[in-house]
Design a protein around this motif. Structure first.
Motif, short mmCIF file in Angstrom:
data_model
loop_
_atom_site.label_atom_id
_atom_site.label_comp_id
_atom_site.label_asym_id
_atom_site.label_seq_id
_atom_site.Cartn_x
_atom_site.Cartn_y
_atom_site.Cartn_z
N PRO A 285 48.28 -40.49 38.67
CA PRO A 285 48.63 -41.55 37.73
C PRO A 285 49.72 -41.12 36.78
N ALA A 286 50.51 -42.08 36.32
CA ALA A 286 51.44 -41.82 35.22
C ALA A 286 50.62 -41.64 33.94
N ALA A 287 51.25 -41.08 32.92
CA ALA A 287 50.54 -40.86 31.65
C ALA A 287 49.98 -42.17 31.09
N ARG A 288 50.77 -43.23 31.19
CA ARG A 288 50.31 -44.53 30.70
C ARG A 288 49.06 -45.00 31.43
N GLU A 289 49.05 -44.81 32.75
CA GLU A 289 47.89 -45.21 33.55
C GLU A 289 46.68 -44.33 33.24
N ALA A 290 46.92 -43.04 33.03
CA ALA A 290 45.83 -42.14 32.70
C ALA A 290 45.16 -42.53 31.38
N LEU A 291 45.97 -42.95 30.41
CA LEU A 291 45.42 -43.36 29.12
C LEU A 291 44.55 -44.61 29.24
N ALA A 292 44.81 -45.41 30.27
CA ALA A 292 44.04 -46.64 30.48
C ALA A 292 42.77 -46.40 31.29
N HIS A 293 42.52 -45.17 31.69
CA HIS A 293 41.34 -44.86 32.49
C HIS A 293 40.06 -45.13 31.69
N GLY A 294 39.03 -45.56 32.38
CA GLY A 294 37.77 -45.88 31.73
C GLY A 294 37.12 -44.71 31.01
N PHE A 295 37.54 -43.50 31.32
CA PHE A 295 37.02 -42.32 30.64
C PHE A 295 37.21 -42.41 29.13
N PHE A 296 38.31 -42.99 28.69
CA PHE A 296 38.61 -43.02 27.26
C PHE A 296 37.93 -44.17 26.52
N THR A 297 37.44 -45.16 27.25
CA THR A 297 36.76 -46.28 26.59
C THR A 297 35.24 -46.21 26.72
N SER A 298 34.76 -45.34 27.61
CA SER A 298 33.31 -45.17 27.75
C SER A 298 32.78 -44.30 26.61
N LEU A 299 31.49 -44.38 26.38
CA LEU A 299 30.86 -43.56 25.33
C LEU A 299 30.67 -42.14 25.83
N PRO A 300 30.78 -41.16 24.93
CA PRO A 300 31.14 -41.26 23.51
C PRO A 300 32.64 -41.48 23.34
N ARG A 301 33.01 -42.16 22.26
CA ARG A 301 34.42 -42.39 21.98
C ARG A 301 35.08 -41.10 21.48
N PRO A 302 36.39 -40.99 21.62
CA PRO A 302 37.09 -39.77 21.16
C PRO A 302 36.83 -39.46 19.69
N THR A 303 36.64 -38.20 19.39
CA THR A 303 36.42 -37.75 18.02
C THR A 303 37.66 -37.99 17.16
N PRO A 304 37.51 -38.52 15.95
CA PRO A 304 38.67 -38.62 15.05
C PRO A 304 39.27 -37.23 14.80
N SER A 305 40.58 -37.18 14.66
CA SER A 305 41.28 -35.89 14.56
C SER A 305 40.70 -34.99 13.47
N LEU A 306 40.42 -35.56 12.31
CA LEU A 306 39.95 -34.76 11.19
C LEU A 306 38.62 -34.08 11.46
N ASN A 307 37.85 -34.63 12.40
CA ASN A 307 36.52 -34.09 12.68
C ASN A 307 36.49 -33.12 13.86
N LEU A 308 37.65 -32.85 14.45
CA LEU A 308 37.68 -31.95 15.60
C LEU A 308 37.44 -30.50 15.17
N PRO A 309 36.76 -29.71 16.00
CA PRO A 309 36.54 -28.30 15.65
C PRO A 309 37.85 -27.52 15.65
N LYS A 310 37.96 -26.57 14.71
CA LYS A 310 39.17 -25.75 14.60
C LYS A 310 38.78 -24.30 14.33
N PRO A 311 39.52 -23.36 14.91
CA PRO A 311 39.24 -21.94 14.62
C PRO A 311 39.58 -21.60 13.18
N LEU A 312 38.88 -20.64 12.63
CA LEU A 312 39.10 -20.22 11.25
C LEU A 312 39.98 -18.98 11.17
#
Length: 356
Positions: A285-312
């Motif tokens: 798939p093209a990047a645009r088609e990949a973004l439309a994949h059901g993986f991104f709309t199924s639960l759980p939804r993507p974590t908001p950026s601010l809540n993503l884990p980060k190394p210290l």
């Protein structure tokens, strides 16, 4: 001292150079302390033109050109360019860490929603890059940088290339081997944005497994590891692959349901990975088609950026993208081919336009 030299010196004095956070044969990256006027933290990439055989090479010019032209929330921002003596300095927004550091930090626990978020941000940046007529050609976890607010941004455009002309011939010696698709390993010189999509697929699986998916020690070993994991390609699932320039027969490996190793991501995620890692580049798939994949709309939804884990941990120097045009050995083995090296005069012509 001429006016241009004075202006460059004045621009250089705006920045306090700090600790080294990236290094390569022809460039180093520093975390600058602060911009003196605003207090903003930046990164400075110093390209060592004096180390280059023919002066300023196309790798450096490409990086400046594409960073000047590409503006997107998921692409690193170029803030300034100036030269001092024989060095070209790129002033970039400072980003705290990269996806490789996230993957390697075993103290961090990933959720599927986190993996969705990082993958979606990568694809949004890549979709814009491809829509702008550019191939990145070096996507890997340590070229996906992460800001203090959790936003992921694509960096290192030294191997990027404009595309669109179906007849144009490009070097196959791009993309770090572990993330390089089979068509490049077999010497394809006419390829598409599908090469970047394969890289995204391998990064996606690395996020799930927390180790590289396909880690060959040579081009041949990379093909063998790929076929051992996924089964050897057939004419049915990859028409015409035996006609690639460097094709050589590799003893057949049986087809495996390799996606079972990533069951934790769920069925939508397994299907998403299978789409990205199709052997036939035309079927990815093209990047645009990949973004439309059901993986991104199924639960759980993507974590908001601010809540993503980060190394210290503090940033450690990371390897920069290799130079594709000089025939230099890569750190991972193999040798670059000089398929796209332009003339010195063309270098100078492009440089005059960029730094005028």
């Amino acid at each position: 001292m001429d006016l241009a030299a004075v202006q460059n010196t004045q621009r250089a004095e705006r920045w306090d150079k700090g600790i080294k956070i990236g290094e390569g044969t022809f460039a180093n990256v520093y975390k600058a302390g602060k911009e003196k006027a605003t207090g903003r933290t930046v990164a400075i990439k110093k390209i060592k033109v004096g180390e280059m055989k023919d002066g300023l090479d196309m790798t450096a010019l490409r990086e400046v050109k594409f960073l000047q032209e590409l503006h997107h929330p998921n692409i690193i921002s170029l803030l300034d360019v100036f030269s001092v003596k024989q060095n070209i300095n790129l002033v970039l927004e400072f980003l705290d860490t990269d996806l490789e550091a996230v993957i390697r930090d075993k103290s961090l626990i990933f959720q599927n929603a986190d993996i969705k978020s990082w993958t979606a941000m990568s694809l949004r940046g890549l979709e814009y890059i491809h829509r702008s007529g550019v191939l990145h050609r070096d996507l890997k976890p340590n070229n996906l940088l992460i800001a203090s607010n959790g936003d992921l941004k694509i960096a290192d455009f030294g191997l990027a290339r404009e595309f669109g002309d179906a007849g144009s011939k490009m070097t196959c010696q791009v993309i770090t081997r572990w993330y390089r698709p089979p068509e490049l390993l077999w010497g394809s010189r006419h390829y598409s944005a599908a090469v970047d999509m394969w890289s995204i697929g391998t990064i996606f699986i690395e996020l799930i497994l927390r180790v590289p998916f396909l880690s060959g020690e040579s081009d041949i070993d990379q093909l063998k590891k790929t076929f051992h994991a996924m089964g050897s390609p057939t004419e049915e699932d990859w028409p015409g692959h035996t006609k690639l320039p460097d094709y050589h027969e590799i003893p057949g490996y049986p087809k495996n349901p390799w996606w079972n190793m990533i069951q934790s991501i769920g069925r939508d995620g397994q299907e998403f990975a299978r789409e990205l890692l199709r052997y036939d580049p035309m079927a990815r798939p093209a990047a645009r088609e990949a973004l439309a994949h059901g993986f991104f709309t199924s639960l759980p939804r993507p974590t908001p950026s601010l809540n993503l884990p980060k190394p210290l941990a503090e940033l450690r120097p990371r390897a920069l993208a290799p130079d594709e045009t000089r025939g230099k050995p890569l750190t991972s083995g193999g040798t670059k081919r000089k398929a796209e090296s332009p003339t010195v005069e063309r270098h100078r012509s492009v440089a005059r336009k960029l730094f005028a």
